[in-house]
Scaffold this active site. Sequence first.
Site, PDB file in Angstrom:
ATOM      1  CG  HIS A 160      -3.384  -0.945  -6.895  1.00 57.69           C
ATOM      2  ND1 HIS A 160      -3.883  -0.272  -5.805  1.00 57.69           N
ATOM      3  CD2 HIS A 160      -3.333  -2.257  -6.527  1.00 57.69           C
ATOM      4  CE1 HIS A 160      -4.121  -1.132  -4.829  1.00 57.69           C
ATOM      5  NE2 HIS A 160      -3.796  -2.342  -5.243  1.00 57.69           N
ATOM      6  CD  GLU A 208      -3.353   3.075  -5.392  1.00 58.88           C
ATOM      7  OE1 GLU A 208      -4.357   2.436  -5.743  1.00 58.88           O
ATOM      8  OE2 GLU A 208      -2.356   2.531  -4.923  1.00 58.88           O
ATOM      9  NE  ARG A 213      -4.227  -1.299  -0.050  1.00 55.87           N
ATOM     10  CZ  ARG A 213      -4.306  -2.332  -0.895  1.00 55.87           C
ATOM     11  NH1 ARG A 213      -3.283  -2.623  -1.688  1.00 55.87           N
ATOM     12  NH2 ARG A 213      -5.395  -3.056  -0.977  1.00 55.87           N
TER      13      ARG A 213
HETATM   14  N1  NAD Z   1      -0.623  -4.408  -5.245  1.00 53.15           N
HETATM   15  C1  NAD Z   1      -1.625  -5.258  -5.220  1.00 53.15           C
HETATM   16  O1  NAD Z   1      -2.423  -5.339  -6.147  1.00 53.15           O
HETATM   17  C2  NAD Z   1      -1.772  -6.165  -4.048  1.00 53.15           C
HETATM   18  C3  NAD Z   1      -2.287  -7.466  -4.199  1.00 53.15           C
HETATM   19  C4  NAD Z   1      -2.416  -8.273  -3.075  1.00 53.15           C
HETATM   20  C5  NAD Z   1      -2.069  -7.790  -1.835  1.00 53.15           C
HETATM   21  N2  NAD Z   1      -1.640  -6.502  -1.724  1.00 53.15           N
HETATM   22  C6  NAD Z   1      -1.254  -5.973  -0.433  1.00 53.15           C
HETATM   23  O2  NAD Z   1      -0.128  -6.679   0.030  1.00 53.15           O
HETATM   24  C7  NAD Z   1      -0.110  -6.662   1.453  1.00 53.15           C
HETATM   25  C8  NAD Z   1       0.121  -8.064   1.978  1.00 53.15           C
HETATM   26  O3  NAD Z   1      -0.937  -8.917   1.580  1.00 53.15           O
HETATM   27  P1  NAD Z   1      -0.994 -10.412   2.146  1.00 53.15           P
HETATM   28  O4  NAD Z   1      -2.079 -11.096   1.411  1.00 53.15           O
HETATM   29  O5  NAD Z   1       0.348 -11.002   2.143  1.00 53.15           O
HETATM   30  O6  NAD Z   1      -1.468 -10.130   3.634  1.00 53.15           O
HETATM   31  P2  NAD Z   1      -1.188 -11.048   4.886  1.00 53.15           P
HETATM   32  O7  NAD Z   1      -2.151 -10.603   5.903  1.00 53.15           O
HETATM   33  O8  NAD Z   1      -1.163 -12.469   4.501  1.00 53.15           O
HETATM   34  O9  NAD Z   1       0.262 -10.633   5.347  1.00 53.15           O
HETATM   35  C9  NAD Z   1       0.556  -9.410   5.938  1.00 53.15           C
HETATM   36  C10 NAD Z   1       1.703  -9.630   6.886  1.00 53.15           C
HETATM   37  O10 NAD Z   1       2.078  -8.354   7.392  1.00 53.15           O
HETATM   38  C11 NAD Z   1       2.449  -8.549   8.737  1.00 53.15           C
HETATM   39  N3  NAD Z   1       2.401  -7.322   9.490  1.00 53.15           N
HETATM   40  C12 NAD Z   1       1.327  -6.689  10.014  1.00 53.15           C
HETATM   41  N4  NAD Z   1       1.716  -5.606  10.693  1.00 53.15           N
HETATM   42  C13 NAD Z   1       3.061  -5.553  10.591  1.00 53.15           C
HETATM   43  C14 NAD Z   1       4.024  -4.668  11.091  1.00 53.15           C
HETATM   44  N5  NAD Z   1       3.701  -3.599  11.834  1.00 53.15           N
HETATM   45  N6  NAD Z   1       5.315  -4.910  10.796  1.00 53.15           N
HETATM   46  C15 NAD Z   1       5.662  -5.980  10.053  1.00 53.15           C
HETATM   47  N7  NAD Z   1       4.793  -6.856   9.555  1.00 53.15           N
HETATM   48  C16 NAD Z   1       3.498  -6.646   9.828  1.00 53.15           C
HETATM   49  C17 NAD Z   1       1.470  -9.581   9.241  1.00 53.15           C
HETATM   50  O11 NAD Z   1       1.969 -10.217  10.392  1.00 53.15           O
HETATM   51  C18 NAD Z   1       1.345 -10.507   8.070  1.00 53.15           C
HETATM   52  O12 NAD Z   1       2.226 -11.591   8.197  1.00 53.15           O
HETATM   53  C19 NAD Z   1      -1.426  -6.019   1.858  1.00 53.15           C
HETATM   54  O13 NAD Z   1      -1.214  -4.651   2.080  1.00 53.15           O
HETATM   55  C20 NAD Z   1      -2.291  -6.177   0.646  1.00 53.15           C
HETATM   56  O14 NAD Z   1      -3.300  -5.224   0.590  1.00 53.15           O
HETATM   57  C21 NAD Z   1      -1.475  -5.703  -2.802  1.00 53.15           C
HETATM   58  O1  3PG Z   2      -5.383  -5.632  -1.630  1.00 49.66           O
HETATM   59  C1  3PG Z   2      -5.491  -6.184  -2.706  1.00 49.66           C
HETATM   60  O2  3PG Z   2      -6.095  -7.262  -2.860  1.00 49.66           O
HETATM   61  C2  3PG Z   2      -4.833  -5.580  -3.881  1.00 49.66           C
HETATM   62  O3  3PG Z   2      -4.394  -4.305  -3.621  1.00 49.66           O
HETATM   63  C3  3PG Z   2      -5.657  -5.659  -5.119  1.00 49.66           C
HETATM   64  O4  3PG Z   2      -6.522  -4.603  -5.223  1.00 49.66           O
HETATM   65  P1  3PG Z   2      -7.456  -4.500  -6.516  1.00 49.66           P
HETATM   66  O5  3PG Z   2      -8.466  -5.565  -6.363  1.00 49.66           O
HETATM   67  O6  3PG Z   2      -8.071  -3.155  -6.477  1.00 49.66           O
HETATM   68  O7  3PG Z   2      -6.604  -4.732  -7.689  1.00 49.66           O
END
Ligand code: NAD
Ligand code: 3PG
Length: 595
Positions: free
Chosen positions: A331, A312, A283
């Site tokens: 994104h 965004e 994020r």
């Molecule tokens: N760019 C995209 O399109 C996209 C797609 C999928 C996920 N994401 C983002 O990626 C991130 C991770 O997703 P995920 O599915 O792995 O989530 P997840 O919940 O499986 O993993 C997140 C991890 O972050 C850790 N965490 C929480 N607070 C923390 C802190 N203060 N310091 C260190 N670690 C900490 C948690 O313990 C957990 O292990 C999220 O922000 C999600 O929104 C983005």
């Molecule tokens: O948190 C997520 O799952 C990702 O950021 C994906 O977001 P989107 O569905 O808007 O692509």
Amino acid sequence: MAAFSFTLTPPLSKPSPSSISWTLFSLSSPTPLHFPTKPLRKTLVVFSSLNAKPTILVAEKLGSAGIELLKTFANVDCSYDMTTEDLCAKISLCDALIVRSGTKVTRQVFESSAGRLKVVGRAGVGIDNVDLAAATEHGCLVVNAPTANTIAAAEHGIALLTAMARNIALASPAVKAGKWQRSKYVGVSLVGKTLVLMGFGKVGSEVARRAKGLGMHVIAYDPYAPADRARAIGVELVSLDEAFLTADFLSLHMPLTANTSKILNDYAFSKMKKGVRIINVARGGVIDEEALLRALNSGIVAQAALDVFTEEPPPKDNMLVLHENVIVTPHLGASTFEAQEGVAIEIAEAVVGALKGELAATAVNAPMVPAEVLAELAPFVLLAEKLGRLAVQLVAGGGGVQSVRITYASARGPDDLDTRLLRAMITKGLIEPISSVFVNLVNADFTAKQRGLKIAEERIVLDGSPEKPLEFIQLQLANVESKFAGALSDLGAIKVQGMVKEGLPHLTMVGSFGVDVSLEGSLILCKQVDQPGIIGKVGSILGEGNVNVNFMSVGRIAPQKQAVMTIGVDEEPDTETLRKIGEIKAIEEFVFLKL
Ligand SMILES: NC(=O)c1ccc[n+]([C@@H]2O[C@H](COP(=O)([O-])OP(=O)(O)OC[C@H]3O[C@@H](n4cnc5c(N)ncnc54)[C@H](O)[C@@H]3O)[C@@H](O)[C@H]2O)c1
Ligand SMILES: O=C(O)[C@H](O)COP(=O)(O)O
């Protein structure tokens, strides 16, 4: 969920503000209310509709497989690119809303829904665009789709890492523009370099596996990650300072929370090796973007690859986006065909399940109660609500209840009984008869707190079979007056106790009097001096008033002393019938209670 079926039936207690109401964990009895009965197959009524199908608003593009699945259960309104005003105008006509990261589901949205919106489905992982506090306050369940885009996000992280290291994003447009600048785009190697993962959850772990395949040394900072999972992948968990000090590449994979907001700031960059490279597919808000710009300009950060931004889309003149050492994508982490189909199915199943009343495994703002726990607790869930309803109706005056002590007696150890569901149902029973609030598992604790209701829970471990989750539940309401003095304990609290017999909730104690009556239909409690003929007199009066008695039980302290008679009735007696009961000489007090 073997012990449950889900039905569409009218709500039990009061009319819904809309045609569709959410009566989470209200249990209805599908058989006539005669006692004794065989154990019932209980029906868990969560979503009830008085007429048509529910309506689901899909506010951002969702994979077609998910839309088809939604259509089998609901009317589906796909309205994309709405303004906040458009969304607020539509939302009061919708039972569920599905969004991705591009729609802000604010408090205003919940307020505009006027109580109809019952489920928000986030088609993805991050729920930072949904006001969870507001959702909970409005009794709205939020579910997400946390698994289907993990691989896509991890692959995008690796794509950014490699593209950045080898200057692909810069070299490609240069070649297309007729420039052959081989020395300008010399890259850096990955093998042997230290990759720090900030956040070692689903995406972080998948990035780790892939980066190790590229020969990188991978370590992670995540204070909540299980060490054995990290060990299994060959990743060492390190402190925050060590993460900053050792990274050649640093990739962010944590949610945006109060703790992670701007975790990469001036202090963090000041600790890093000169020439560090940053990747962000988590994020935008986890990086202080101005601090990153300063670090890029000072050379501490050699390059950054960003998929996400604080705002965004970012403004056109965003200096970070325009920086020559920064590569960007809009994104795109979750945006593969496969991930989007997977997310669409995952969220459609979660939303439909939640509307049907299944406890979603991906509920974000409600405790997750495993299906087997739910099945086992089902009759006790009904008992809990009925005891709450009964107890609050014994309170004199309209002041309600300020504190309740709940005692769970069980042969199981204190840690082997999940009481959240029972507590929620007792809260529902205590609050709904005296307010216009609908209480469910999502908002029970919040509603109790808001109304100043203090709940103390205690467990008593009894001898017996641990196969049965509970022997009895007892409620005590202290510091209240009762309209039925016989319900007061020696310490002056209203006390009711019940247990489950043959699958049915029974009232087994009122005040200090042991009774035994099935908690169905309605109840008359009478306190009298024990003497022959009273039961017959009351029975005749009820018969004359066309009130069917389904059960009677008398609990007395001793022969010829005071006794409490509990009478289960199918119909509500009229005032004349109740007046006649009150006129029986031996009856000191009586009360009619609707269950
Ligand atoms: N760019 C995209 O399109 C996209 C797609 C999928 C996920 N994401 C983002 O990626 C991130 C991770 O997703 P995920 O599915 O792995 O989530 P997840 O919940 O499986 O993993 C997140 C991890 O972050 C850790 N965490 C929480 N607070 C923390 C802190 N203060 N310091 C260190 N670690 C900490 C948690 O313990 C957990 O292990 C999220 O922000 C999600 O929104 C983005
Ligand atoms: O948190 C997520 O799952 C990702 O950021 C994906 O977001 P989107 O569905 O808007 O692509």
